[in-house]
Design a protein around this motif. Structure first.
Motif, PDB file in Angstrom:
ATOM      1  N   PHE A 204       0.839  -1.207   0.000  1.00 47.75           N
ATOM      2  CA  PHE A 204       0.000   0.000   0.000  1.00 47.75           C
ATOM      3  C   PHE A 204       0.870   1.252   0.000  1.00 47.75           C
ATOM      4  O   PHE A 204       1.885   1.331   0.681  1.00 47.75           O
ATOM      5  N   ARG A 207      -1.551   5.676   1.572  1.00 42.57           N
ATOM      6  CA  ARG A 207      -1.864   5.807   2.998  1.00 42.57           C
ATOM      7  C   ARG A 207      -0.617   6.120   3.821  1.00 42.57           C
ATOM      8  O   ARG A 207      -0.699   6.725   4.886  1.00 42.57           O
ATOM      9  N   SER A 269      -3.663   1.083  -3.168  1.00 38.06           N
ATOM     10  CA  SER A 269      -3.924   2.412  -2.600  1.00 38.06           C
ATOM     11  C   SER A 269      -3.160   3.460  -3.409  1.00 38.06           C
ATOM     12  O   SER A 269      -2.382   4.246  -2.888  1.00 38.06           O
ATOM     13  N   LYS A 273      -4.652  10.953  -2.252  1.00 38.73           N
ATOM     14  CA  LYS A 273      -5.552  11.460  -1.212  1.00 38.73           C
ATOM     15  C   LYS A 273      -5.456  12.973  -1.059  1.00 38.73           C
ATOM     16  O   LYS A 273      -6.425  13.621  -0.665  1.00 38.73           O
TER      17      LYS A 273
END
Length: 372
Positions: A204, A207, A269, A273
């Protein structure tokens, strides 16, 4: 479609998978269209994806009414629905799987996340899912918890292909590679053809930046600000270094001689973000041979539209990546603390999504039963 950024990405050695699946994608042909137009060669799912697919669509209403009439409860209904969607997805990718000899054309389905800390429960669930989907190109997803490592080995030893998920730390990734190699060694001893067993290790990315950036913001210094948005790529690039080392070892060569294929790193991921960052950051910054990038559709569309693929963006950056993680430690940002927190949060999120899904499906079943 040979000159698009996604085609260029594929040519550079990156397999593009979609991080989403739903009944609507299957019935409308939109999934098949992504294969044809945007070089998608696989699909990953997780509890959050299924929770969104089932709760936000009427596509399952008739099936839920049928289950209600039979007195089926939510856990069994969810099992039937998700395995059916994954099996249908496997059929959509069957020709891709055939043309790549099973390397791509894969659809992943995850064990019940509540079993992530239960080795034997995970093994039993993996076998049950594999038997129910009953497609050679399915991947069974197993979280890379400490308890999951033994389950990964045992599942591979049965000849079942595994997608290892929720990997955040380099040490845990090393343990995952060891679990994979041990699984293949046992599979070989059990008489399985190693060429039929495949695996990816889902590392990932975004994150890591989300958590570390928060800590850098708290420090507030110019040095701290200059490091934002860099840790996720650095961590993943160092994972690829481990991949190269592990799959050039003598231990691996013995398995390769018996027909085994390496466990590819899968970048998960990869949706950005922080809107301040380029929306293709975790795609174009992680290009190398023998990797998978599983993207939410928004990231896939951005990559197709304006991704700039410049070839290998990993193997020349190991020293720089290591220096970056060391600099974070020097600022008091503990790598071990971050990755431990992220694993806990990731598992808790999947468990919460799974419980929400079960509750929603049970409500729908109860409502359907009242209408009969």
């Amino acid at each position: 479609m040979t000159n698009t950024p996604t085609a260029q990405l594929s040519s550079a050695g990156v397999s593009i998978w979609l991080d989403d699946l739903s009944r609507t994608r299957l019935t409308t042909g939109s999934l098949a269209k992504l294969i044809e137009e945007k070089n998608v060669v696989g699909v990953t799912t997780n509890p959050s994806i299924f929770e969104a697919a089932i709760t936000k669509s009427d596509a399952y209403k008739t099936e839920l009414a049928h289950f209600a009439a039979q007195g089926i409860r939510s856990e069994e209904a969810v099992f039937e629905i998700t395995t059916a969607d994954v099996a249908d997805g496997c059929d959509v990718f069957a020709s891709v799987a055939e043309s790549t000899h099973g390397v791509d054309g894969r659809v992943s389905i995850e064990v019940d996340p509540r079993k992530a800390w239960d080795t034997e429960g995970t093994i039993a669930e993996a076998k049950r899912l594999y038997s129910k989907v009953n497609k050679k190109n399915v991947y069974i997803k197993i979280p890379a918890t400490v308890e999951g490592l033994e389950a990964i080995t045992a599942t591979l030893a049965e000849g079942i292909s595994v997608n290892v998920t929720l990997i955040f730390s380099l040490d845990r990734y090393r343990a995952v590679v060891n679990a994979f190699l041990s699984g293949l060694e046992k599979a070989k001893a059990n008489g399985h053809d190693l060429a039929d067993i495949h695996s990816v290790a889902s590392f990932f990315v975004s994150r890591v930046d989300t958590e570390i950036d928060k800590r850098l913001d708290a420090l507030g210094t110019e040095q701290a600000k200059s490091l934002k948005g860099k840790a996720g790529l650095a961590n993943a690039r160092l994972a690829y270094q481990i991949f190269q080392e592990a799959f050039s070892s003598e231990r691996w060569e013995l398995l390769a001689d018996a027909g085994a294929l390496p466990q590819r790193p899968l970048w998960a991921s990869t949706g950005v973000k922080d809107p301040a960052y380029p929306d293709t950051l975790y795609v174009t910054g992680l290009v190398a041979k023998n990797v998978v990038n599983t993207m939410p559709e928004k990231t896939l569309d951005a990559t197709f539209d304006h991704g700039v693929v410049t070839g290998d963006t990993i193997t020349t950056s190991y020293a720089q990546s290591n220096d970056l993680l060391n600099e974070l430690e020097s600022l008091g940002i503990s790598y071990n603390d971050v990755v431990t927190l992220l694993e806990t949060e990731g598992l808790n999120k999947f468990v919460a999504s799974w419980k929400e899904l079960l509750n929603h499906v049970q409500d729908a079943l109860d409502e359907a039963a009242r209408e009969v």
